[in-house]
Each structure stands twice: as C-alpha cells, then as structure tokens.
Design a protein around this motif. Structure first.
Motif, PDB file in Angstrom:
ATOM      1  N   ALA A   1      12.456   4.379   4.091  1.00  0.00           N
ATOM      2  CA  ALA A   1      12.683   5.830   4.079  1.00  0.00           C
ATOM      3  C   ALA A   1      11.384   6.616   3.934  1.00  0.00           C
ATOM      4  N   VAL A   2      10.346   5.989   3.351  1.00  0.00           N
ATOM      5  CA  VAL A   2       9.072   6.698   3.130  1.00  0.00           C
ATOM      6  C   VAL A   2       7.960   6.094   3.985  1.00  0.00           C
ATOM      7  N   SER A   3       8.330   5.587   5.131  1.00  0.00           N
ATOM      8  CA  SER A   3       7.336   4.939   5.990  1.00  0.00           C
ATOM      9  C   SER A   3       6.240   5.904   6.436  1.00  0.00           C
ATOM     10  N   ASP A   4       6.548   7.214   6.443  1.00  0.00           N
ATOM     11  CA  ASP A   4       5.554   8.213   6.854  1.00  0.00           C
ATOM     12  C   ASP A   4       4.689   8.664   5.685  1.00  0.00           C
ATOM     13  N   SER A   5       5.333   9.058   4.573  1.00  0.00           N
ATOM     14  CA  SER A   5       4.585   9.605   3.433  1.00  0.00           C
ATOM     15  C   SER A   5       3.944   8.528   2.566  1.00  0.00           C
ATOM     16  N   LYS A   6       4.499   7.315   2.560  1.00  0.00           N
ATOM     17  CA  LYS A   6       3.989   6.220   1.724  1.00  0.00           C
ATOM     18  C   LYS A   6       3.944   6.607   0.248  1.00  0.00           C
ATOM     19  N   TYR A   7       4.957   7.360  -0.205  1.00  0.00           N
ATOM     20  CA  TYR A   7       4.982   7.807  -1.611  1.00  0.00           C
ATOM     21  C   TYR A   7       6.433   7.851  -2.091  1.00  0.00           C
ATOM     22  N   ILE A   8       6.721   7.141  -3.180  1.00  0.00           N
ATOM     23  CA  ILE A   8       8.087   7.044  -3.708  1.00  0.00           C
ATOM     24  C   ILE A   8       8.198   7.899  -4.963  1.00  0.00           C
TER      25      ILE A   8
ATOM     26  N   GLN B   1       0.822  -1.212   0.000  1.00  0.00           N
ATOM     27  CA  GLN B   1       0.000   0.000   0.000  1.00  0.00           C
ATOM     28  C   GLN B   1       0.857   1.264   0.000  1.00  0.00           C
ATOM     29  N   ILE B   2       1.804   1.283  -0.936  1.00  0.00           N
ATOM     30  CA  ILE B   2       2.685   2.444  -1.101  1.00  0.00           C
ATOM     31  C   ILE B   2       2.536   2.961  -2.524  1.00  0.00           C
ATOM     32  N   GLN B   3       2.342   4.277  -2.666  1.00  0.00           N
ATOM     33  CA  GLN B   3       2.222   4.900  -3.981  1.00  0.00           C
ATOM     34  C   GLN B   3       3.601   5.174  -4.569  1.00  0.00           C
ATOM     35  N   TYR B   4       3.647   5.385  -5.886  1.00  0.00           N
ATOM     36  CA  TYR B   4       4.929   5.550  -6.565  1.00  0.00           C
ATOM     37  C   TYR B   4       4.728   6.268  -7.891  1.00  0.00           C
ATOM     38  N   THR B   5       5.822   6.744  -8.443  1.00  0.00           N
ATOM     39  CA  THR B   5       5.826   7.291  -9.794  1.00  0.00           C
ATOM     40  C   THR B   5       6.507   6.288 -10.726  1.00  0.00           C
ATOM     41  N   GLU B   6       6.094   6.288 -11.981  1.00  0.00           N
ATOM     42  CA  GLU B   6       6.686   5.355 -12.941  1.00  0.00           C
ATOM     43  C   GLU B   6       8.183   5.596 -13.103  1.00  0.00           C
ATOM     44  N   LYS B   7       8.582   6.855 -13.078  1.00  0.00           N
ATOM     45  CA  LYS B   7       9.998   7.182 -13.262  1.00  0.00           C
ATOM     46  C   LYS B   7      10.849   6.615 -12.127  1.00  0.00           C
ATOM     47  N   SER B   8      10.315   6.622 -10.919  1.00  0.00           N
ATOM     48  CA  SER B   8      11.082   6.090  -9.780  1.00  0.00           C
ATOM     49  C   SER B   8      11.329   4.592  -9.937  1.00  0.00           C
ATOM     50  N   LEU B   9      10.341   3.865 -10.479  1.00  0.00           N
ATOM     51  CA  LEU B   9      10.521   2.425 -10.686  1.00  0.00           C
ATOM     52  C   LEU B   9      11.550   2.158 -11.780  1.00  0.00           C
TER      53      LEU B   9
END
Length: 554
Positions: free
Chosen positions: A228-235, A196-204
């Motif tokens: 590192a993103v345990s708080d924001s849940k967004y990569i 349940q973590i969001q992400y951007t395609e570029k980061s992957l």
C-alpha cells in the motif's frame, strides 16, 4: 521487492534468526552439542510462531559439518546448502493433514531402515500430526518408540491435546509460545530496514496488537501494508488502519465515553459511523473491552472506587455478553440491538420514550379520572421534564399524597434510592431469580414502620406471593438496616410487613421517574467533574505507560 510473501522470504534459516523462543533454541543447541539428542521431538504451540521453521533448522543442525565450530548452522557446508535448496533426499517433510491414513505411515515404516545417502541422519518432519487417524497413530507407535539410530522424528502440531497419550509419552515435547511484543517488533524492524521502508513506532505496535503475537500473521499484515505504501515508502498509524480496514482508536474511545455517560442519542450516531470503517464487530467489542479493563485494573491498583468504576464494570459485563451473542447469532445487528437494550434498559434519556410511558401510565389509571389525579399527571409530566433537564423535584406539593403512594417515592427521604439499591444487591447475592423480579418492580421502604411496598407487574405474582421469597425479602431488609446502623431494636422477620400492588404495566412511569431522579443526580453532580477529563487517551493497546495516562483521568 520480490513477489515472494514476507513470511517465506524472511523465514529463519539458523538459530540466531529465531525470535522469541530462546528457551527452546538453547535446549536444542545444548542437546546437539552434548550429543544427547532424543529420537523424537514434538513442537507444540499456536499458529505462526515458528514450529515448522525450528524443526527444519533442527534437521539442518544435526547434519551441519561446522556446527561444533559455530554452535549454529553455518549455511555454507555442502549439507546445509543441499538442505536449503530442498534437494536433500534424506529429509522428508510430510503434511499429516493430507497424508493421514495408515498406508501413508506404512510407507515410512517400509523405508525407515535404509541408511541416509547424503546426510548424517534421516529426518522425518511431520506437520499437523494431530490430524492422523487412530489407525495411523497405532501404526506409528512402535516405530516411534524404537526407531533406528540414524532416524530422527520431528513432529509439529497446534493441538497437542488431540495427540494420543501413548504418542506423547514417547516424544520430547517442546512448547512454543506467542512472541513477546519487543521480539516481534524487532523482527518487523529488521524486515522494514531490509526493504528500505520508514515507519513510526506506533504503527509497529498496532501491527503487533493485530497479530496477537503470531509472527506469520504480523508478516502477512506487513506484506499488505508495504504494497500500500510502495510509492511513499513510509508507514504510519493511519496507513495501517486504512490498509487493514480498522477503526481508529479515537472513534472507539468516543463510543465508550458516550456509553459510560449514558448518551444514548450520541451512541446511536457513533455506531453507524464506526461500522462504515470497520465491519468486524468482534474487533470493535474486543477493543472496547480492552479499554474498560485497563481503566478498572488501574483503579484497583490505586485502591480507587467510584461511580465511574461501577459504570465501566456494568458496561464490561454487557460487552462480554455481546461477544458471546455475536458467536451464537447469525444476525450481528440483532446482537448489537440486544446489547443496547440491556445496557441502557429503562435509563435511556429519550423524550419520546418518556412521553410514551406517560401516555401508557395515564391509560392504565384512567378509571380514577378525577381532577386531583389529572392535575397530578400534569405535575408528574412537568417534574419528569425537569429531571431530564437536570433539575431536581423540590416541591413535594406538586404531587398529591395518593400519587406519591402509587409511585412509591418519598421525596423527603433523599437516601431512598440507596436503601433500595442495597436491598437489591443483598437479594442478588442470595437469589438471582427474585432479584430479576424485583429489579423490574418499584420498591418503597418505610423504615419507621418497617413496611415494604412493592409495585410489581402481574407476571411477578407467582414469585412474590410465595412465602419463601417474601421471607428472603424481609431478611434482606433487616440486613440492609444493619449495614446502615438502623437496626438497633433487633428487628426480626415477624416485625416486617410487605405490601404488594400488582399492575398490568411492567415499565411504569413511576419507576422511570425514580430512576431518572437517581441517575440524573449522579450525572449532574459527581460525574460532571470527571467526564471533562475522561477522554484523555487511555491506550487499550498498552502502547504507553497506562498508569501515567489514567492518572490524568481521575
């Protein structure tokens, strides 16, 4: 999230969960369905692509009670559950790196004839099998060739070339490969969706580039980023760069642009700024090489060739040598300094450097301390300043005839530099030792009288006084004239004359002035039209359509 690392938590437990190895999976499944299972298999491939995981699934598949129904392991029958819990005594997993002696193989031989107690087949999984000793391989040889029907050997290795040919000839070899980009990204997406973590395609895509197709490496990188993103849940891309400790692409792009433009002062500022964020110089070099390579390949596909291509090609050659030096030298900063010296050479447009060379040249020629000479050196310094500021030398009267002769520069002959460069290119293809010598010298060509004047360092005397090398120079000169269509009188070697002047200063100001005149002319005319658009995001990671990006550059 569980404290278990990702590559263990999300290890494939069935064939349908294996990514990027479709050919191997289909081969194994068909062999089980058709009841044509070999007695021994060798899983080969790079690290982190699923060799051991696939071997475990294979061991589970041959013992699964419902495989014929699902054509895959069910993970529901008693045998599958027993194997998943690690309680199946009929499956022995051996680390050949630590159990590599002949006595360890004898233990297998002593128990191999016993029938399986829980499962259909007794399985021996040997990881890193190439680490076995020669004696251990010899002990394994006979039993591997004719094992009992209830036994199956599953071997895995990252270095199959270290496995004896006698072993290779007795097993079925399965070659696994690095995962393709989309396969690995799909696996990462599945993990992130489950967490349940969001992400951007570029980061992957960046994670894929960092892992080089290794799934285990990608999952290890992802595990660090998730923490590192345990708080924001967004990569995002920035999170990936900061967490892994990498330099953002735009900083490397800026460094490459300044190198190609020969902006030595800006390069000196860029390198320390990049090293603050990225201590891994090898990664920086590989990123720069990728940037240059994609640009050149695109231009080749478009059948384009320009001064910019040649500059990038030379930069790429220097980067390849730098990468080699980084492996051979303990002092990384020394390797970086060697790269800058070779790439910029005498073309560094530094006023301090030029002033030092002017002073050295004046000291060498102080014996001819006449008014004409003194005036010539003053004019020379003024003209050199003009070259640095982008102005050409149009007034031939600024230099006396004597100084022009010493410098070897014919200001009336605008293509002098092109002729010399053509001559050097021909010599380079035939004799690199002679080319190395002449590249440090100043060459003046008089095509009307067919006289070649070479102002060289005293250290070049041994080579240039050799008749063999002089004949090579004459042949290259004749070939140069033929290329430009000026050898209409069928000139031969006897008609050419070579005059060699030796001086004690190898880096004379004359050569510096000549190189500046040639390079500055290119920089201010041809190159200025391209460099305004040059920084338009060439993506070294191939994240977008390169052809569309680089179309905007040229």
């Amino acid at each position: 999230m569980s404290s278990e690392v990702l590559y263990r938590k999300y290890r494939a437990t069935s064939f349908r969960e294996v990514y990027g190895q479709e050919i191997i999976v289909n081969l194994i499944k068909n062999s089980i369905i058709n009841k044509k299972i070999s007695h021994a298999y060798l899983f080969c491939g790079p690290h982190g692509v699923g060799k051991t995981s696939l071997a475990r699934i294979f061991a589970k598949a041959v013992n699964c009670k419902n495989f014929d129904t699902y054509q895959d392991v069910c993970n529901e029958c008693d045998n599958c559950k027993l194997i998943n819990l690690g309680q199946a005594i009929d499956i022995q997993e051996i680390d050949a790196a630590s159990n590599r002696r002949i006595d360890d193989i004898r233990n297998i031989i002593d128990t191999i004839n016993y029938l399986p107690r829980q499962l259909y087949k007794k399985i021996y999984i040997m990881d890193e099998v190439h680490m076995l000793t020669k004696e251990a391989f010899n002990a394994l040889l006979k039993i591997l060739e004719e094992p009992p029907d209830h036994v199956l050997f599953l071997l895995a290795t990252t270095e199959p070339h270290k496995v004896p040919l006698t072993i290779l000839s007795r097993v079925t070899r399965l070659n696994l490969t690095f995962l393709k980009k989309q396969d690995l990204i799909n696996k990462i997406k599945k993990i992130l969706d489950h967490e349940q973590i969001q992400y951007t395609e570029k980061s992957l895509e960046i994670i894929y580039d960092l892992s080089h197709g290794s799934l285990r490496d990608a999952e290890s990188i992802l595990f660090k980023i998730i923490n590192a993103v345990s708080d924001s849940k967004y990569i995002t891309e920035e999170v990936v760069y900061n967490t892994v400790g990498l330099t953002a692409f735009d900083k490397i792009e800026s460094l490459v642009q300044n190198l190609i433009r020969k902006k030595y002062d800006l390069v000196q500022k860029d390198i320390p700024q990049i090293l603050v964020y990225e201590s891994n110089i090898e990664y920086i070099v590989e990123s720069m090489m990728s940037f240059c390579t994609k640009t050149i390949i695109h231009n080749f596909s478009k059948e384009q060739e320009s001064f910019l291509d040649k500059s990038i090609s030379f930069l790429l050659d220097c980067l390849i040598e730098l990468r080699s030096n980084l492996k051979n030298l303990n002092n990384k900063e020394l390797a970086l300094d060697i790269f800058l010296i070779k790439y910029f050479g005498e073309d560094i447009s530094s006023t301090e450097m030029n002033n030092r060379q002017i002073n050295n040249f004046s000291n060498v020629t102080s014996t001819n301390n006449t008014k004409d000479n003194n005036a010539d050196y003053v004019n020379l310094e003024n003209n050199l300043s003009n070259l640095q500021s982008g102005h050409a030398i149009n007034d031939e009267s600024n230099l006396s005839h004597n100084t022009q002769h010493n410098l070897g520069i014919d200001l009336k002959q605008t293509d002098q530099g092109n002729l010399v460069q053509m001559l050097l290119d021909i010599i380079k293809s035939s004799n690199k030792r002679l080319f190395s010598c002449l590249s440090k010298s100043l060459i003046d060509l008089d095509i009307t009288k067919h006289v070649l004047t070479i102002n060289a360092d005293n250290n070049s005397k041994i080579i240039l006084d050799n008749v063999k090398y002089q004949n090579l120079i004459k042949k290259a000169y004749i070939e140069t004239l033929e290329k430009i269509g000026s050898n209409s009188c069928n000139l031969d070697e006897n008609s050419c004359k070579i005059i060699i002047n030796y001086i004690s200063l190898s880096d004379s100001v004359s050569k510096q002035m000549y190189l500046h005149q040639e390079m500055q002319g290119i920089s201010d005319n041809t190159f200025s039209q391209e460099r305004e658009q040059y920084g338009q995001h060439i993506n070294m990671y191939d994240n977008v359509d390169n052809s569309q990006i680089i179309e905007n550059i040229f």
